[in-house]
Design an enzyme around this catalytic site. Sequence first.
Site, PDB file in Angstrom:
ATOM      1  N   GLY A 136       0.812  -1.211   0.000  1.00  0.00           N
ATOM      2  CA  GLY A 136       0.000   0.000   0.000  1.00  0.00           C
ATOM      3  C   GLY A 136       0.846   1.263   0.000  1.00  0.00           C
ATOM      4  O   GLY A 136       2.074   1.207  -0.134  1.00  0.00           O
ATOM      5  N   GLN A 137       0.199   2.397   0.168  1.00  0.00           N
ATOM      6  CA  GLN A 137       0.903   3.682   0.119  1.00  0.00           C
ATOM      7  C   GLN A 137       1.951   3.797   1.222  1.00  0.00           C
ATOM      8  O   GLN A 137       3.124   4.082   0.953  1.00  0.00           O
ATOM      9  CB  GLN A 137      -0.103   4.828   0.241  1.00  0.00           C
ATOM     10  CG  GLN A 137      -1.071   4.945  -0.914  1.00  0.00           C
ATOM     11  CD  GLN A 137      -1.869   6.227  -0.820  1.00  0.00           C
ATOM     12  OE1 GLN A 137      -1.403   7.309  -1.171  1.00  0.00           O
ATOM     13  NE2 GLN A 137      -3.102   6.121  -0.337  1.00  0.00           N
ATOM     14  N   LEU A 138       1.530   3.576   2.459  1.00  0.00           N
ATOM     15  CA  LEU A 138       2.453   3.728   3.588  1.00  0.00           C
ATOM     16  C   LEU A 138       3.519   2.650   3.576  1.00  0.00           C
ATOM     17  O   LEU A 138       4.705   2.927   3.780  1.00  0.00           O
ATOM     18  CB  LEU A 138       1.672   3.699   4.905  1.00  0.00           C
ATOM     19  CG  LEU A 138       2.500   3.861   6.176  1.00  0.00           C
ATOM     20  CD1 LEU A 138       3.246   5.180   6.179  1.00  0.00           C
ATOM     21  CD2 LEU A 138       1.598   3.746   7.401  1.00  0.00           C
TER      22      LEU A 138
ATOM     23  N   ALA B 229      -5.057  -2.421   5.626  1.00  0.00           N
ATOM     24  CA  ALA B 229      -6.387  -1.928   5.992  1.00  0.00           C
ATOM     25  C   ALA B 229      -7.343  -2.111   4.827  1.00  0.00           C
ATOM     26  O   ALA B 229      -6.932  -2.134   3.665  1.00  0.00           O
ATOM     27  CB  ALA B 229      -6.337  -0.447   6.380  1.00  0.00           C
ATOM     28  N   TYR B 230      -8.608  -2.267   5.150  1.00  0.00           N
ATOM     29  CA  TYR B 230      -9.660  -2.225   4.135  1.00  0.00           C
ATOM     30  C   TYR B 230     -10.052  -0.764   4.022  1.00  0.00           C
ATOM     31  O   TYR B 230     -10.672  -0.210   4.926  1.00  0.00           O
ATOM     32  CB  TYR B 230     -10.848  -3.085   4.567  1.00  0.00           C
ATOM     33  CG  TYR B 230     -11.937  -3.233   3.522  1.00  0.00           C
ATOM     34  CD1 TYR B 230     -12.143  -4.446   2.878  1.00  0.00           C
ATOM     35  CD2 TYR B 230     -12.755  -2.168   3.167  1.00  0.00           C
ATOM     36  CE1 TYR B 230     -13.126  -4.594   1.923  1.00  0.00           C
ATOM     37  CE2 TYR B 230     -13.736  -2.297   2.211  1.00  0.00           C
ATOM     38  CZ  TYR B 230     -13.925  -3.516   1.586  1.00  0.00           C
ATOM     39  OH  TYR B 230     -14.889  -3.655   0.628  1.00  0.00           O
ATOM     40  N   THR B 231      -9.684  -0.117   2.920  1.00  0.00           N
ATOM     41  CA  THR B 231      -9.858   1.340   2.803  1.00  0.00           C
ATOM     42  C   THR B 231     -10.871   1.763   1.747  1.00  0.00           C
ATOM     43  O   THR B 231     -11.030   2.962   1.496  1.00  0.00           O
ATOM     44  CB  THR B 231      -8.510   2.008   2.484  1.00  0.00           C
ATOM     45  OG1 THR B 231      -7.980   1.439   1.281  1.00  0.00           O
ATOM     46  CG2 THR B 231      -7.521   1.833   3.619  1.00  0.00           C
TER      47      THR B 231
ATOM     48  N   TRP C  12      -6.555  11.789   5.007  1.00  0.00           N
ATOM     49  CA  TRP C  12      -6.340  12.213   3.622  1.00  0.00           C
ATOM     50  C   TRP C  12      -4.962  11.786   3.100  1.00  0.00           C
ATOM     51  O   TRP C  12      -4.205  12.587   2.547  1.00  0.00           O
ATOM     52  CB  TRP C  12      -6.501  13.721   3.495  1.00  0.00           C
ATOM     53  CG  TRP C  12      -7.866  14.264   3.820  1.00  0.00           C
ATOM     54  CD1 TRP C  12      -8.820  13.676   4.601  1.00  0.00           C
ATOM     55  CD2 TRP C  12      -8.435  15.508   3.391  1.00  0.00           C
ATOM     56  NE1 TRP C  12      -9.934  14.472   4.690  1.00  0.00           N
ATOM     57  CE2 TRP C  12      -9.725  15.609   3.960  1.00  0.00           C
ATOM     58  CE3 TRP C  12      -7.966  16.554   2.617  1.00  0.00           C
ATOM     59  CZ2 TRP C  12     -10.562  16.704   3.741  1.00  0.00           C
ATOM     60  CZ3 TRP C  12      -8.783  17.649   2.404  1.00  0.00           C
ATOM     61  CH2 TRP C  12     -10.074  17.722   2.953  1.00  0.00           C
TER      62      TRP C  12
ATOM     63  N   TYR D 185     -16.559   1.612   7.541  1.00  0.00           N
ATOM     64  CA  TYR D 185     -15.112   1.760   7.570  1.00  0.00           C
ATOM     65  C   TYR D 185     -14.658   2.334   8.910  1.00  0.00           C
ATOM     66  O   TYR D 185     -13.778   1.773   9.577  1.00  0.00           O
ATOM     67  CB  TYR D 185     -14.659   2.663   6.425  1.00  0.00           C
ATOM     68  CG  TYR D 185     -13.216   3.101   6.504  1.00  0.00           C
ATOM     69  CD1 TYR D 185     -12.181   2.179   6.361  1.00  0.00           C
ATOM     70  CD2 TYR D 185     -12.875   4.439   6.732  1.00  0.00           C
ATOM     71  CE1 TYR D 185     -10.851   2.569   6.435  1.00  0.00           C
ATOM     72  CE2 TYR D 185     -11.556   4.838   6.803  1.00  0.00           C
ATOM     73  CZ  TYR D 185     -10.546   3.905   6.662  1.00  0.00           C
ATOM     74  OH  TYR D 185      -9.234   4.292   6.752  1.00  0.00           O
TER      75      TYR D 185
ATOM     76  N   THR E 202      -7.479   6.076  11.514  1.00  0.00           N
ATOM     77  CA  THR E 202      -8.076   7.063  10.633  1.00  0.00           C
ATOM     78  C   THR E 202      -8.896   8.129  11.356  1.00  0.00           C
ATOM     79  O   THR E 202      -9.380   7.914  12.467  1.00  0.00           O
ATOM     80  CB  THR E 202      -9.000   6.349   9.622  1.00  0.00           C
ATOM     81  OG1 THR E 202      -9.688   7.298   8.808  1.00  0.00           O
ATOM     82  CG2 THR E 202     -10.039   5.511  10.337  1.00  0.00           C
TER      83      THR E 202
END
Length: 290
Positions: free
Chosen positions: A11-13, A62-64, A152, A127, A103
């Site tokens: 993922g991004q992180l 995570a389920y985002t 964000w 979520y 989050t």
Amino acid sequence: MKKILVIGSEGQLGSELKLLHSNFDKAEFTFTTIESLDVTNQTDLTNQITSDSYSYIINCTAYTAVDKAESDQALADQINHQALKTIGKSASEIGAKVIHVSTDYVFDGTNYKPYTEIDVTSPNSVYGKTKLAGEKALMNANANSIILRTSWLYSMFGNNFVKTMLTLGKERSDLNVIFDQVGSPTFARDLAKVILNIIEKDITFEISFQSGIYHYSNEGVCSWFDFTRTIHEIANITCNVKPIESKDYPTAAPRPHYSVLNKSKIKTVYNVDIPYWKDSLKECIANINQ
């Protein structure tokens, strides 16, 4: 040498942590992906965590899919909640410390000032509810845990708002973007640096691991409309961006109208210097355009 397990490195992180870890000489890293580790399989997850003498577990998975979660509650709960029970319990068994990312959606977005870590949580989406349940499950299972709530999130990796607006801005002459939802964008690389900084300070005994919930986002505040305009200005994109209200863009899951996070706690405890959102955005877009 200390060992760190990063769960969800695709993922991004997780991708930012993979990018930065080569400069981090205080520990050895193991990275898992959705292909190599199914976090919904409690046995596999337990075996992965207990397979080595990890000192730290960083959970980036995570389920985002916020809207999809409304009709896919079981899977969202497995990933965002149930997996945290297993991570916390398994990490506790081997004496590992956990850093988990949560989050702003744990709040209902009706506040008028930045949310602190002790403000009442009241998620209004599946979520948000599953992420909050995950926070509680982790803290109950492992007292040596840090939860970092962010908002964000964007980066040069994966799908995110910045990359979408860059693409749409080039493809379209006009865009309608919501102006009545306000928050703080967060460059995933900045968050990754903070996570590594927390671990480094614990390893070097500069600041011991201070368990609890912390808020982290880039400094400053904007709406999605402001965010889009700035993305286009930095990228030299000419597109007519028009402000619209949330009611003009209905979604399956309600969004918080105000999700600004108060970062005083992490600044005080870990002496964190947080970049301004526009400065970090410029850095990210420069990386994307390379």
